[in-house]
Design a protein around this motif. Structure first.
Motif, PDB file in Angstrom:
ATOM      1  N   TYR A 187     -10.972  45.592 -20.897  1.00  0.00           N
ATOM      2  CA  TYR A 187     -12.228  44.850 -20.866  1.00  0.00           C
ATOM      3  C   TYR A 187     -12.128  43.522 -21.611  1.00  0.00           C
ATOM      4  O   TYR A 187     -12.946  42.629 -21.403  1.00  0.00           O
ATOM      5  CB  TYR A 187     -13.358  45.703 -21.455  1.00  0.00           C
ATOM      6  CG  TYR A 187     -13.983  46.683 -20.474  1.00  0.00           C
ATOM      7  CD1 TYR A 187     -13.413  46.917 -19.217  1.00  0.00           C
ATOM      8  CD2 TYR A 187     -15.142  47.369 -20.799  1.00  0.00           C
ATOM      9  CE1 TYR A 187     -13.985  47.813 -18.338  1.00  0.00           C
ATOM     10  CE2 TYR A 187     -15.733  48.271 -19.916  1.00  0.00           C
ATOM     11  CZ  TYR A 187     -15.148  48.491 -18.695  1.00  0.00           C
ATOM     12  OH  TYR A 187     -15.722  49.370 -17.817  1.00  0.00           O
ATOM     13  N   GLY A 188     -11.132  43.391 -22.495  1.00  0.00           N
ATOM     14  CA  GLY A 188     -10.917  42.105 -23.148  1.00  0.00           C
ATOM     15  C   GLY A 188     -10.518  41.043 -22.141  1.00  0.00           C
ATOM     16  O   GLY A 188     -11.046  39.914 -22.158  1.00  0.00           O
ATOM     17  N   ALA A 227     -13.599  40.251 -20.007  1.00  0.00           N
ATOM     18  CA  ALA A 227     -14.546  39.384 -20.707  1.00  0.00           C
ATOM     19  C   ALA A 227     -14.062  37.938 -20.719  1.00  0.00           C
ATOM     20  O   ALA A 227     -14.851  37.003 -20.537  1.00  0.00           O
ATOM     21  CB  ALA A 227     -14.769  39.890 -22.135  1.00  0.00           C
ATOM     22  N   SER A 258     -23.305  41.492 -21.543  1.00  0.00           N
ATOM     23  CA  SER A 258     -23.529  40.175 -20.932  1.00  0.00           C
ATOM     24  C   SER A 258     -24.973  40.056 -20.471  1.00  0.00           C
ATOM     25  O   SER A 258     -25.699  41.051 -20.392  1.00  0.00           O
ATOM     26  CB  SER A 258     -22.571  39.947 -19.751  1.00  0.00           C
ATOM     27  OG  SER A 258     -22.694  40.968 -18.783  1.00  0.00           O
ATOM     28  N   SER A 275     -18.216  41.488 -26.815  1.00  0.00           N
ATOM     29  CA  SER A 275     -17.233  42.290 -26.084  1.00  0.00           C
ATOM     30  C   SER A 275     -16.337  43.037 -27.052  1.00  0.00           C
ATOM     31  O   SER A 275     -16.166  42.642 -28.213  1.00  0.00           O
ATOM     32  CB  SER A 275     -16.389  41.410 -25.158  1.00  0.00           C
ATOM     33  OG  SER A 275     -15.599  40.487 -25.894  1.00  0.00           O
ATOM     34  N   ILE A 315     -18.500  45.636 -22.685  1.00  0.00           N
ATOM     35  CA  ILE A 315     -18.868  44.234 -22.488  1.00  0.00           C
ATOM     36  C   ILE A 315     -20.390  44.148 -22.438  1.00  0.00           C
ATOM     37  O   ILE A 315     -21.036  44.883 -21.674  1.00  0.00           O
ATOM     38  CB  ILE A 315     -18.288  43.648 -21.186  1.00  0.00           C
ATOM     39  CG1 ILE A 315     -16.765  43.718 -21.189  1.00  0.00           C
ATOM     40  CG2 ILE A 315     -18.738  42.194 -21.002  1.00  0.00           C
ATOM     41  CD1 ILE A 315     -16.145  43.264 -19.872  1.00  0.00           C
ATOM     42  N   VAL A 319     -21.181  36.116 -21.431  1.00  0.00           N
ATOM     43  CA  VAL A 319     -20.821  37.266 -22.267  1.00  0.00           C
ATOM     44  C   VAL A 319     -21.488  37.105 -23.627  1.00  0.00           C
ATOM     45  O   VAL A 319     -21.354  36.066 -24.280  1.00  0.00           O
ATOM     46  CB  VAL A 319     -19.292  37.366 -22.423  1.00  0.00           C
ATOM     47  CG1 VAL A 319     -18.924  38.495 -23.397  1.00  0.00           C
ATOM     48  CG2 VAL A 319     -18.631  37.604 -21.068  1.00  0.00           C
ATOM     49  N   GLN A 360     -14.666  36.500 -17.296  1.00  0.00           N
ATOM     50  CA  GLN A 360     -16.097  36.226 -17.110  1.00  0.00           C
ATOM     51  C   GLN A 360     -16.504  34.964 -17.865  1.00  0.00           C
ATOM     52  O   GLN A 360     -17.279  34.146 -17.348  1.00  0.00           O
ATOM     53  CB  GLN A 360     -16.931  37.416 -17.572  1.00  0.00           C
ATOM     54  CG  GLN A 360     -18.427  37.248 -17.316  1.00  0.00           C
ATOM     55  CD  GLN A 360     -19.193  38.544 -17.506  1.00  0.00           C
ATOM     56  OE1 GLN A 360     -18.616  39.632 -17.483  1.00  0.00           O
ATOM     57  NE2 GLN A 360     -20.503  38.449 -17.694  1.00  0.00           N
TER      58      GLN A 360
END
Length: 428
Positions: A194-195, A198, A229, A222, A227, A219, A201
């Motif tokens: 997810y890093g 993010a 957002s 995170s 995350i 975002v 994004q």
């Protein structure tokens, strides 16, 4: 029943229904009626199983849903409703698990970051689910939480599904499911991070900040498995596919093309997961994009040879097209092919760019799939002689997937103009 057992039951169930169908035909029931009943029962079992699983089964179901438009209506009909449901729904994880993940990722005092948090998920997908909440500054936010053990489950599901690729092939004729599963496996590690998502994004949000056509939520916070957002309120593309107006369909189609071609030029990124659950048509007419787990890094934009080859093909420059296809590796140097034959193979695919505007339809996509899917046809034989270089594999898959969604939308728009603006090499 275990995950593996449920998957293993699929081909057995299909075989049993086929045997029962033969018996019904022998007893005098019309073949068409029996076949339709078998398709319906198979669809119900297949998507009941996929709907119970997370990880790879859910992700494969979502990917197959993109290509539904290529399947003949008599085959696709029984699956369409179940496929659309898969795009937006999956069983939720327990509330206590949600809270445990949030505490682990955002700290034991995670509740202090929110004014309010809805324990009931607003949406669920292949490796995580989304909750609606209010951030401490009053903003409505979407909190995306990864399922515990999602990585192990994802790879286990994909390994199992690879064993049953032939079953999917019987239900989606002409679709090569094994390469699709192989690509999902190859990209699994990236989607679980997810890093990375993010960061992608943030890149898209910065590139499209203030844009009057595309909106990407910023975002807010995170962590490796969470995350947060900004929340986007809009109509899911799956709902527009089902019930949208002509204006909504055309608008959504045009903006999907705008995102596809402009993203690499503006953000150096290609949104690589074009299933309808990732998009919203906003009340102000913009296209909202809400998932960036699958992105391709294209710091130099889309490759210039793509636009140049399309332009030359539309100009009828067969010899130039073949020569450049060889340079780029689409036709190996040792393969002997007729230049005009190659051009004739390509031109039907390029019809959306041959005129100022074009309407994508299921019938058009089914025609293309049938043209290259029949092993007896000249187009199929020529297609097997062509090569897809690794550098173009993901771009090709995302483009075909996006076209599948445009056909589901039945969208008419000025796609040529989008390419003239954003596709390097196309405008000369």
């Amino acid at each position: 029943m275990s995950r593996t057992a449920r998957l293993a039951a699929l081909p057995l169930g299909a075989a049993g229904r086929a045997t029962l169908g033969i018996g019904k035909k022998l007893s005098g029931r019309p073949a068409e009626e029996v076949d339709a009943e078998l398709q319906q029962r198979t669809a119900e079992q297949l998507f009941a199983v996929l709907g119970q699983l997370k990880g790879g089964a859910m992700k494969l179901g979502q990917q197959l849903s993109i290509f539904e438009a290529a399947v003949p209506e008599e085959v696709a009909g029984p699956y369409r409703e179940a496929l659309v449901k898969l795009q937006e729904a999956a069983p939720p994880m327990p509330v206590r698990t949600v809270h445990a993940v949030l505490a682990q990722q955002l700290g034991g005092r995670w509740r202090e970051r929110f004014r309010a948090f809805d324990d009931v998920p607003a949406a669920a997908a292949s490796i995580g689910q989304v909750h609606r909440a209010t951030w401490r500054d009053g903003r409505d936010v979407a909190v995306k939480i990864q399922y515990p053990g999602a990585g192990t489950a994802l790879m286990a599901d994909l390994n199992q599904l690879a064993r049953f690729a032939r079953l999917f092939a019987t239900m989606f004729p002409g679709m090569e499911v094994k390469p699709l599963i192989a690509e999902l496996k190859a990209r699994a590690e990236e989607e679980l991070d997810y890093g990375l998502e993010a960061d992608a994004q943030r890149g898209f949000a910065a590139a499209f900040a203030g844009d009057d056509q595309i909106v990407v939520p910023r975002v807010v916070a995170s962590a490796p498995k969470v995350i947060v957002s900004e929340w986007l309120e809009g109509t899911p593309l799956s709902a527009i596919i089902t019930d949208g107006s002509r204006e909504q369909r055309d608008r959504a189609g045009l903006l999907m093309a705008e995102l596809h071609f402009s993203g690499p030029q503006r953000a150096g990124l290609l949104h690589a997961d074009p299933h309808p659950g990732n998009f919203r048509l906003m009340p102000d007419g913009r296209l909202g994009v809400i998932d960036f787990g699958a992105t391709a890094r294209l710091p130099d934009g889309l490759p210039e040879p793509i636009g140049r080859l399309v332009r030359w093909a539309l100009e009828g420059r067969a010899e130039d097209v073949l020569a450049d296809l060889r340079v780029e590796g689409f036709v190996r140097q040792t393969v002997e092919v007729d230049a005009q034959g190659v051009l004739d193979f390509l031109l039907p695919f390029l019809a959306p760019l041959a005129a100022p505007d074009f309407q994508f339809t299921r019938a058009w996509m089914q025609e293309q799939a049938a043209r290259i899917g029949d092993p007896r046809s000249d187009a199929s034989r020529l297609g097997r002689m062509l090569n897809l270089p690794p550098a173009y594999l993901l771009i090709h898959r995302v483009t075909i997937g996006s076209i599948g969604v445009l056909c589901q939308l039945d969208a008419r728009a000025a796609y040529r103009g989008v390419c003239e603006e954003w596709l390097p090499g196309f405008a000369g």
